[in-house]
Design an enzyme around this catalytic site. Structure first.
Site, PDB file in Angstrom:
ATOM      1  N   ARG A  69       0.838  -1.215   0.000  1.00  8.59           N
ATOM      2  CA  ARG A  69       0.000   0.000   0.000  1.00  8.59           C
ATOM      3  C   ARG A  69       0.870   1.261   0.000  1.00  8.59           C
ATOM      4  NH1 ARG A  69      -0.610   4.721   2.560  1.00  8.59           N
ATOM      5  NH2 ARG A  69      -0.151   3.697   4.537  1.00  8.59           N
ATOM      6  N   ASP A  70       1.554   1.539   1.088  1.00  6.39           N
ATOM      7  CA  ASP A  70       2.300   2.800   1.172  1.00  6.39           C
ATOM      8  C   ASP A  70       3.491   2.789   0.219  1.00  6.39           C
ATOM      9  OD1 ASP A  70       2.677   5.351   2.087  1.00  6.39           O
ATOM     10  OD2 ASP A  70       3.254   4.819   4.124  1.00  6.39           O
TER      11      ASP A  70
ATOM     12  N   HIS B 255       5.536   4.880  12.457  1.00  6.07           N
ATOM     13  CA  HIS B 255       5.468   4.774  10.986  1.00  6.07           C
ATOM     14  C   HIS B 255       6.393   5.850  10.413  1.00  6.07           C
ATOM     15  CE1 HIS B 255       2.978   4.223   7.162  1.00  6.07           C
ATOM     16  NE2 HIS B 255       3.510   5.411   6.936  1.00  6.07           N
TER      17      HIS B 255
ATOM     18  N   HIS C 250       8.835   7.463   7.606  1.00  8.06           N
ATOM     19  CA  HIS C 250       9.440   7.594   6.275  1.00  8.06           C
ATOM     20  C   HIS C 250      10.889   8.016   6.508  1.00  8.06           C
ATOM     21  CE1 HIS C 250       5.809   7.109   3.679  1.00  8.06           C
ATOM     22  NE2 HIS C 250       5.247   7.218   4.878  1.00  8.06           N
TER      23      HIS C 250
ATOM     24  N   CYS D  19       4.016   9.646  -0.352  1.00 10.67           N
ATOM     25  CA  CYS D  19       2.592   9.946  -0.399  1.00 10.67           C
ATOM     26  C   CYS D  19       2.354  10.998  -1.470  1.00 10.67           C
ATOM     27  CB  CYS D  19       2.130  10.454   0.969  1.00 10.67           C
ATOM     28  SG  CYS D  19       0.408  10.971   0.969  1.00 10.67           S
TER      29      CYS D  19
ATOM     30  N   ASN E  80       8.885   4.677   2.932  1.00  9.58           N
ATOM     31  CA  ASN E  80       8.943   4.158   4.304  1.00  9.58           C
ATOM     32  C   ASN E  80      10.326   3.575   4.523  1.00  9.58           C
ATOM     33  OD1 ASN E  80       5.927   3.553   3.324  1.00  9.58           O
ATOM     34  ND2 ASN E  80       5.949   3.857   5.532  1.00  9.58           N
TER      35      ASN E  80
HETATM   36  P1  HMG Z   1     -12.871  14.099  -2.102  1.00  5.99           P
HETATM   37  O1  HMG Z   1     -11.908  13.975  -3.221  1.00  5.99           O
HETATM   38  O2  HMG Z   1     -12.515  15.079  -1.061  1.00  5.99           O
HETATM   39  O3  HMG Z   1     -14.297  14.485  -2.671  1.00  5.99           O
HETATM   40  O4  HMG Z   1     -13.048  12.658  -1.424  1.00  5.99           O
HETATM   41  P2  HMG Z   1     -15.641  13.662  -2.673  1.00  5.99           P
HETATM   42  O5  HMG Z   1     -15.944  13.136  -1.331  1.00  5.99           O
HETATM   43  O6  HMG Z   1     -16.644  14.560  -3.311  1.00  5.99           O
HETATM   44  O7  HMG Z   1     -15.361  12.463  -3.674  1.00  5.99           O
HETATM   45  C1  HMG Z   1     -14.846  12.669  -4.933  1.00  5.99           C
HETATM   46  C2  HMG Z   1     -14.945  11.410  -5.769  1.00  5.99           C
HETATM   47  O8  HMG Z   1     -14.406  10.301  -5.030  1.00  5.99           O
HETATM   48  C3  HMG Z   1     -16.357  11.029  -6.165  1.00  5.99           C
HETATM   49  O9  HMG Z   1     -16.302  10.446  -7.494  1.00  5.99           O
HETATM   50  C4  HMG Z   1     -16.672   9.939  -5.158  1.00  5.99           C
HETATM   51  O10 HMG Z   1     -17.642   9.063  -5.631  1.00  5.99           O
HETATM   52  C5  HMG Z   1     -15.349   9.236  -5.051  1.00  5.99           C
HETATM   53  P3  HMG Z   1     -16.562  11.327  -8.834  1.00  5.99           P
HETATM   54  O11 HMG Z   1     -17.916  11.911  -8.641  1.00  5.99           O
HETATM   55  O12 HMG Z   1     -15.460  12.364  -8.869  1.00  5.99           O
HETATM   56  O13 HMG Z   1     -16.451  10.319  -9.928  1.00  5.99           O
HETATM   57  N1  HMG Z   1     -15.162   8.469  -3.808  1.00  5.99           N
HETATM   58  C6  HMG Z   1     -14.695   7.208  -3.756  1.00  5.99           C
HETATM   59  N2  HMG Z   1     -14.320   6.343  -4.725  1.00  5.99           N
HETATM   60  C7  HMG Z   1     -13.891   5.127  -4.320  1.00  5.99           C
HETATM   61  N3  HMG Z   1     -13.798   4.749  -3.044  1.00  5.99           N
HETATM   62  C8  HMG Z   1     -14.163   5.584  -2.048  1.00  5.99           C
HETATM   63  C9  HMG Z   1     -14.630   6.874  -2.404  1.00  5.99           C
HETATM   64  N4  HMG Z   1     -15.060   7.928  -1.689  1.00  5.99           N
HETATM   65  C10 HMG Z   1     -15.380   8.903  -2.550  1.00  5.99           C
HETATM   66  N5  HMG Z   1     -14.054   5.201  -0.780  1.00  5.99           N
HETATM   67  C11 HMG Z   1     -11.715  11.167  -0.177  1.00  5.99           C
HETATM   68  C12 HMG Z   1     -12.654  12.362  -0.130  1.00  5.99           C
HETATM   69  C13 HMG Z   1     -11.187  10.946   1.221  1.00  5.99           C
HETATM   70  C14 HMG Z   1     -12.494   9.961  -0.649  1.00  5.99           C
HETATM   71  C15 HMG Z   1     -10.566  11.479  -1.147  1.00  5.99           C
HETATM   72  O14 HMG Z   1      -9.959  12.700  -0.777  1.00  5.99           O
HETATM   73  C16 HMG Z   1      -9.511  10.386  -1.235  1.00  5.99           C
HETATM   74  O15 HMG Z   1      -9.783   9.286  -1.681  1.00  5.99           O
HETATM   75  N6  HMG Z   1      -8.268  10.681  -0.868  1.00  5.99           N
HETATM   76  C17 HMG Z   1      -7.166   9.753  -1.008  1.00  5.99           C
HETATM   77  C18 HMG Z   1      -6.313   9.826   0.194  1.00  5.99           C
HETATM   78  C19 HMG Z   1      -5.201   8.788   0.133  1.00  5.99           C
HETATM   79  O16 HMG Z   1      -5.406   7.634  -0.199  1.00  5.99           O
HETATM   80  N7  HMG Z   1      -3.966   9.231   0.498  1.00  5.99           N
HETATM   81  C20 HMG Z   1      -2.833   8.377   0.596  1.00  5.99           C
HETATM   82  C21 HMG Z   1      -2.896   7.497   1.808  1.00  5.99           C
HETATM   83  S1  HMG Z   1      -2.589   8.375   3.343  1.00  5.99           S
HETATM   84  C22 HMG Z   1      -0.897   8.182   3.606  1.00  5.99           C
HETATM   85  O17 HMG Z   1      -0.199   7.768   2.723  1.00  5.99           O
HETATM   86  C23 HMG Z   1      -0.329   8.485   4.961  1.00  5.99           C
HETATM   87  C24 HMG Z   1      -0.004   7.227   5.777  1.00  5.99           C
HETATM   88  O18 HMG Z   1       0.901   6.385   5.075  1.00  5.99           O
HETATM   89  C25 HMG Z   1       0.610   7.613   7.124  1.00  5.99           C
HETATM   90  C26 HMG Z   1       1.757   8.604   6.973  1.00  5.99           C
HETATM   91  O19 HMG Z   1       2.778   8.281   6.311  1.00  5.99           O
HETATM   92  O20 HMG Z   1       1.585   9.696   7.495  1.00  5.99           O
HETATM   93  C27 HMG Z   1      -1.282   6.410   6.065  1.00  5.99           C
HETATM   94 MG    MG Z   2       3.063   6.606   5.070  1.00  4.47          MG
END
Ligand code: HMG
Ligand code: MG
Length: 288
Positions: A13-14, A205, A207, A238, A247
């Site tokens: 994933r990450d 966690h 990086h 990210c 990571n």
């Molecule tokens: P949004 O973009 O703010 O807006 O979504 P929305 O809620 O209006 O949704 C937009 C579109 O997403 C719509 O589709 C929804 O249907 C769809 P469209 O009308 O444009 O075709 N949608 C979804 N599709 C599939 N699965 C879903 C879903 N929900 C909505 N569950 C949202 C908010 C949170 C969904 C969005 O901002 C998002 O998906 N963000 C991705 C965040 C992400 O994955 N980031 C990377 C992981 S975090 C990380 O790496 C940190 C970590 O490793 C720890 C660290 O290192 O700190 C964990």
């Molecule tokens: Mg991370």
């Protein structure tokens, strides 16, 4: 008796989420299958998020369907909302992770919501998961520094970690998203967090952008943490944290923890094979 420390493998994933080129689903499945033979108790396989925002994770359901589940391994996925929870349940994930930020700038960039709004949303997800019998892990991002807001106050991290813990997360992983924190900053942050959440319910966690991840793990061990996230091959980053490297590499963490006298339960040779495969997926960009 040797003390145990656990590495939570987050490479599929990450490690892969930030890769620009499309990685074939079959290669992701092969990586998860290799990792399943290493001895991890938990592996983060993918995420059920907006595929337009993180295209590399769009095939997570297929990876879950095609991988071979090893007995005793919990296969996890990130879930941002109730819709993600439904998709994760359909894919028969063993546990989900909800992911909040300690800083406003990253929260808005990553999940399109303020910290307070995201916690309200996650409260609903955690309640629905509890009803469905799905264990929930929590992440706090930007525990030391945020790419948008600068240094994160330790109290802000403690507040979000406590909120996630109180909504039912069995463990809260503290994300040093940028990989630029000093051990001193991590120590101060952990002092604030462990005053509100017991170290047995926390994970680190890290990086590794500035090469301090192992030093930060040592500081975390001193604070009582015994679970560390890592990615095979040191892959990752990210999409919403510009400049962040991967990571810390799983093999490096294993070596350091074992040198500190902990047993990780990981097979070094099987891990080396999985790390080579992981680096192969990204044109060798991961760290050794
Ligand atoms: P949004 O973009 O703010 O807006 O979504 P929305 O809620 O209006 O949704 C937009 C579109 O997403 C719509 O589709 C929804 O249907 C769809 P469209 O009308 O444009 O075709 N949608 C979804 N599709 C599939 N699965 C879903 C879903 N929900 C909505 N569950 C949202 C908010 C949170 C969904 C969005 O901002 C998002 O998906 N963000 C991705 C965040 C992400 O994955 N980031 C990377 C992981 S975090 C990380 O790496 C940190 C970590 O490793 C720890 C660290 O290192 O700190 C964990
Ligand atoms: Mg991370």
């Amino acid at each position: 008796m040797t003390d145990r420390a656990e590495i939570f493998e987050v490479g599929p994933r990450d490690g892969l989420q930030n890769e620009p080129g499309t990685i074939p689903t079959s290669d992701k499945v092969a990586l998860v299958d290799l990792l399943s033979g290493v001895g991890f108790r938990r592996i983060e396989v993918g995420s059920f998020v907006n595929p337009k925002r993180v295209p590399q994770m769009a095939d997570s359901a297929e990876v879950f369907a095609r991988m071979t589940r090893a007995p005793g391994v919990s296969y996890a996925a990130l879930v941002p909302n109730l819709r993600g929870l439904e998709a994760a349940r359909a894919a028969e994930v063993d546990e989900i992770a909800i992911f909040a930020s300690a800083s406003e700038g990253f929260s808005r960039a990553n999940i399109g919501a303020s910290v307070a709004d995201s916690l309200a949303r996650y409260g609903e997800v955690a309640a629905a998961a509890r009803e469905a019998g799905v264990p929930v892990r929590g992440y706090v991002s930007c525990v030391a520094v945020c790419p948008y807001d600068g240094a994160t106050p330790p109290d802000a991290v403690a507040h979000v970690a406590q909120a996630l813990s109180e909504m039912g997360c069995y463990e809260v992983s503290l994300g040093e998203t940028l990989g630029r924190a000093t051990p001193e900053a991590v120590r101060d942050m952990l002092a604030a967090v462990t005053a509100r959440v017991a170290p047995e319910r926390l994970a680190g966690h890290f990086h590794d952008t500035s090469g301090q991840a192992l030093a930060n793990i040592e500081v975390s061990v001193a604070a009582g943490l015994r679970v560390f996230d890592a990615a095979a091959g040191g892959l990752g980053g990210c999409p919403f944290a510009p400049g962040a490297a991967g990571n810390v590499a799983t093999g490096k963490v294993r070596e350091r923890l074992e040198a500190m006298g902990f047993e990780t339960g990981l097979d070094a040779q099987a891990l080396a094979r999985a790390e080579a495969a992981a680096r192969g997926l990204t044109g060798g960009r991961g760290a050794a």
